[in-house]
Structure formats: C-alpha cells, structure tokens
Design an enzyme around this catalytic site. Structure first.
Site, PDB file in Angstrom:
ATOM      1  N   HIS A   1      10.234  12.071  12.085  1.00 26.93           N
ATOM      2  CA  HIS A   1       9.719  10.798  11.478  1.00 26.93           C
ATOM      3  C   HIS A   1       8.374   9.897  10.988  1.00 26.93           C
ATOM      4  O   HIS A   1       8.402   9.304   9.909  1.00 26.93           O
ATOM      5  CB  HIS A   1       9.439   9.162  13.023  1.00 26.93           C
ATOM      6  CG  HIS A   1       8.824   8.572  12.976  1.00 26.93           C
ATOM      7  ND1 HIS A   1      10.570   7.284  12.825  1.00 26.93           N
ATOM      8  CD2 HIS A   1       8.260   7.769  12.993  1.00 26.93           C
ATOM      9  CE1 HIS A   1      10.551   6.412  12.570  1.00 26.93           C
ATOM     10  NE2 HIS A   1       8.893   6.086  13.081  1.00 26.93           N
TER      11      HIS A   1
ATOM     12  N   GLN B   1       0.096   2.284   5.719  1.00 33.19           N
ATOM     13  CA  GLN B   1       0.538   1.650   6.959  1.00 33.19           C
ATOM     14  C   GLN B   1      -0.423   1.690   7.962  1.00 33.19           C
ATOM     15  O   GLN B   1      -1.515   2.521   7.766  1.00 33.19           O
ATOM     16  CB  GLN B   1       1.822   2.809   7.592  1.00 33.19           C
ATOM     17  CG  GLN B   1       2.446   2.137   9.021  1.00 33.19           C
ATOM     18  CD  GLN B   1       3.426   3.439   9.462  1.00 33.19           C
ATOM     19  OE1 GLN B   1       4.274   3.200   9.013  1.00 33.19           O
ATOM     20  NE2 GLN B   1       2.734   4.674   9.760  1.00 33.19           N
TER      21      GLN B   1
ATOM     22  N   TYR C   1       4.969  -5.901  13.041  1.00 37.41           N
ATOM     23  CA  TYR C   1       6.260  -6.353  13.708  1.00 37.41           C
ATOM     24  C   TYR C   1       5.985  -5.239  14.798  1.00 37.41           C
ATOM     25  O   TYR C   1       5.050  -4.098  15.098  1.00 37.41           O
ATOM     26  CB  TYR C   1       7.386  -6.091  13.563  1.00 37.41           C
ATOM     27  CG  TYR C   1       7.819  -4.525  13.116  1.00 37.41           C
ATOM     28  CD1 TYR C   1       7.656  -3.069  13.984  1.00 37.41           C
ATOM     29  CD2 TYR C   1       7.455  -3.677  11.390  1.00 37.41           C
ATOM     30  CE1 TYR C   1       7.938  -2.166  13.231  1.00 37.41           C
ATOM     31  CE2 TYR C   1       7.772  -2.658  11.604  1.00 37.41           C
ATOM     32  CZ  TYR C   1       7.812  -1.894  12.052  1.00 37.41           C
ATOM     33  OH  TYR C   1       7.942   0.053  11.154  1.00 37.41           O
ATOM     34  N   PRO C   2       5.768  -5.712  16.414  1.00 36.69           N
ATOM     35  CA  PRO C   2       5.696  -4.969  16.873  1.00 36.69           C
ATOM     36  C   PRO C   2       6.633  -4.243  17.728  1.00 36.69           C
ATOM     37  O   PRO C   2       7.690  -4.036  17.603  1.00 36.69           O
ATOM     38  CB  PRO C   2       5.621  -6.164  18.171  1.00 36.69           C
ATOM     39  CG  PRO C   2       5.865  -7.135  18.502  1.00 36.69           C
ATOM     40  CD  PRO C   2       6.713  -7.703  16.497  1.00 36.69           C
ATOM     41  N   MET C   3       6.589  -3.082  18.764  1.00 31.90           N
ATOM     42  CA  MET C   3       7.692  -2.010  19.362  1.00 31.90           C
ATOM     43  C   MET C   3       7.117  -1.443  19.712  1.00 31.90           C
ATOM     44  O   MET C   3       5.546  -1.277  20.793  1.00 31.90           O
ATOM     45  CB  MET C   3       7.827  -1.363  17.719  1.00 31.90           C
ATOM     46  CG  MET C   3       6.715  -0.513  17.633  1.00 31.90           C
ATOM     47  SD  MET C   3       7.228   1.187  16.858  1.00 31.90           S
ATOM     48  CE  MET C   3       8.174   2.138  17.738  1.00 31.90           C
ATOM     49  N   ASP C   4       8.155  -0.454  20.194  1.00 30.49           N
ATOM     50  CA  ASP C   4       7.985   0.130  22.010  1.00 30.49           C
ATOM     51  C   ASP C   4       9.150   1.815  22.018  1.00 30.49           C
ATOM     52  O   ASP C   4      10.011   1.207  21.040  1.00 30.49           O
ATOM     53  CB  ASP C   4       8.290  -0.759  23.328  1.00 30.49           C
ATOM     54  CG  ASP C   4       8.307  -2.032  23.977  1.00 30.49           C
ATOM     55  OD1 ASP C   4       6.699  -1.699  23.527  1.00 30.49           O
ATOM     56  OD2 ASP C   4       8.319  -2.617  24.619  1.00 30.49           O
TER      57      ASP C   4
ATOM     58  N   ARG D   1      -9.125   5.876   8.430  1.00 36.26           N
ATOM     59  CA  ARG D   1      -8.310   5.546   9.204  1.00 36.26           C
ATOM     60  C   ARG D   1      -8.173   5.172  10.412  1.00 36.26           C
ATOM     61  O   ARG D   1      -7.442   3.729  10.178  1.00 36.26           O
ATOM     62  CB  ARG D   1      -7.587   7.193   9.823  1.00 36.26           C
ATOM     63  CG  ARG D   1      -6.153   7.694   8.337  1.00 36.26           C
ATOM     64  CD  ARG D   1      -5.210   8.798   8.442  1.00 36.26           C
ATOM     65  NE  ARG D   1      -3.856   8.018   9.340  1.00 36.26           N
ATOM     66  CZ  ARG D   1      -3.191   8.644   9.770  1.00 36.26           C
ATOM     67  NH1 ARG D   1      -3.336  10.581   9.655  1.00 36.26           N
ATOM     68  NH2 ARG D   1      -2.364   8.725  10.329  1.00 36.26           N
TER      69      ARG D   1
ATOM     70  N   SER E   1      13.620   6.133  16.020  1.00 31.87           N
ATOM     71  CA  SER E   1      13.968   4.689  15.915  1.00 31.87           C
ATOM     72  C   SER E   1      15.017   4.222  16.355  1.00 31.87           C
ATOM     73  O   SER E   1      15.406   2.996  17.236  1.00 31.87           O
ATOM     74  CB  SER E   1      14.116   4.725  14.498  1.00 31.87           C
ATOM     75  OG  SER E   1      12.783   4.324  13.756  1.00 31.87           O
TER      76      SER E   1
END
Length: 249
Positions: free
Chosen positions: A172, A185, A145-148, A131, A223
């Site tokens: 999650h 992923q 996509y980016p995320m915070d 991994r 999320s």
C-alpha cells in the site's frame, strides 16, 4: 490478543471547516468588512510567527462545493494550544460571519508497519522528525478525508496477524511513494480523538493527482477490502494576499 501496531506521534492537528454567511457579510460597510479582514490577517500573522519558530504549522484553503467554504488546518505541540487557537478564532469578529461545518481532531502519526529494526531513538532521527513535526506545504490544492479500517466478518483488519498487516501496508505504501514529488501526504491518527480512526490530508499543485492516487489505491487490498472512507473535501490555497479579494462582496 492480537499484536497492536505501535505508533510515533507528533504534533496535534485540528481541521476546522467553516461556511461563510455571505448574506450577513454583505450588510457590512466597506470599512467594517476591512476591519474584520485585518483582524483575521493579524491571526494569520501570529500563526506565521509560530511556524517560523518551528513550533507549529498551518494552512488555509477555500473549499469547493457545498460542504464548507474555508478550511483551517492547524498543527501544534499540545491539544491545549489547538483549543486556544480555536477559541481565539471563535472570539474574533470574523467568526461571527462563519458557521461551523465540520471539524476533525487528530495527531500526526507514523506506524511501525514500515519501520526497520533499530535501537536508535526514532524521535532523534531528522527524517522521522520532519514527518512528525512537518511544515505544511503551501501547495495550490488540498484534499482531506477521514477513514477507518474495516471490522466486519472475515474482513476484520484488527484480527489479521501483524506480519500480514505489515506486508499489506508495505505494498500500500509503495503506491503512495510512487507519487513522491506530486503529492504530499500527512497521516493523522484519531482513535479516541474523533469519530474516524485516521485523517488523510493530501497536498498537490496538480489537483488531478488526488484522483489518480486515490483511484489507484482503491485497487490495493488494504483499501479495496479493509478501507472505509468518509466525506472528501477538496480546495484551493488561500494566501494572505488573496484574502481581501476572496471576502470582497
């Protein structure tokens, strides 16, 4: 101070998005255009050799929509190697007909939210290593996509106790696991490296699975309450065999 999550870090990652200057490309003769394509194929062959030796991985996708035309995703053991690949591409004749559209710098990351109790070195665990140092799947479609994690008022992820964060991430993660075999992923951490905290790259042969997965996760508290998301990029696999026809004008 609140307890920070510990991470395991693997290969460094560059997402390089380019827009093609089709108008300029059309001005070239067929011979010149073929020389440029061959130069790019030579670069890809070097990346293939590196991947075969287990010293990195890569994927090339065309992007649907106006945000970009092509995405290069490169994994390497060091940031210097990412820089060398980026520089080599920029020095190529092919790069003269591209315009940088977006980039993202990060490192493959696993957090200890889902880790069990063990004194064993996780870096020696074959499952963990697979991994952290993955061979990118050459699936038909990609979504990046980016995320915070949100830090606003009562919805401040970083002020939650570790046990609560761990429990939230467990539920999650179960959603993601339910898509095993449908979506691959890759999570990359980018705190201190780029403008967002994580990059999420999804691979699938059925593009609709991206929508289903992301939509289902939106109803999960991690999320719905604590997630902030950047732009989404969706595209289709570009193989070495498909490059000549893609750049034919």
């Amino acid at each position: 101070m609140n307890e920070a999550a510990k991470t395991l870090d693997g290969w460094y990652c560059l997402h390089d998005f380019r827009t093609i200057n089709w108008a300029e490309l059309k001005t070239l003769s067929t011979e010149e255009r073929q020389q440029i394509i061959n130069e790019f194929l030579d670069l890809m062959e070097k990346w293939n050799d590196t991947e075969a030796q287990g010293e990195g991985s890569h994927a090339v996708y065309t992007i649907v929509g106006q945000k970009a035309d092509v995405m290069l995703m490169i994994l390497r053991p060091s940031m210097e190697e990412l820089n060398e690949i980026e520089t080599a591409f920029n020095k190529s004749r092919f790069a003269e007909f591209t315009v940088p559209a977006y980039s993202y710098v990060s490192v493959v990351e696993l957090s200890n939210y889902m880790a069990g109790d063990s004194d064993d070195d996780p870096y020696q665990n074959p499952h963990v290593r697979a991994r952290l140092y993955p061979q990118l799947p050459k699936a038909k479609h990609v979504c990046f996509y980016p995320m915070d994690k949100r830090r606003q008022g009562d919805d401040n992820w970083y002020m939650l106790p570790m046990d609560q964060r761990r429990e939230l991430m467990k539920s999650h993660g179960m959603i993601g696991r339910s898509y095993a075999g449908k979506v691959k992923q890759i999570i990359t951490g980018s705190v201190g490296f780029d403008d967002w905290e994580w990059g999420v790259t999804l691979f699938a042969d059925d593009v609709l699975q991206f929508k289903k997965l992301v939509y289902e996760m939106r109803f999960d508290e991690v999320s719905a309450r604590y997630g902030e998301f950047g732009s989404f990029f969706v595209g289709n696999l570009l193989t070495a065999e498909g490059i000549p026809s893609y750049f034919y004008v």
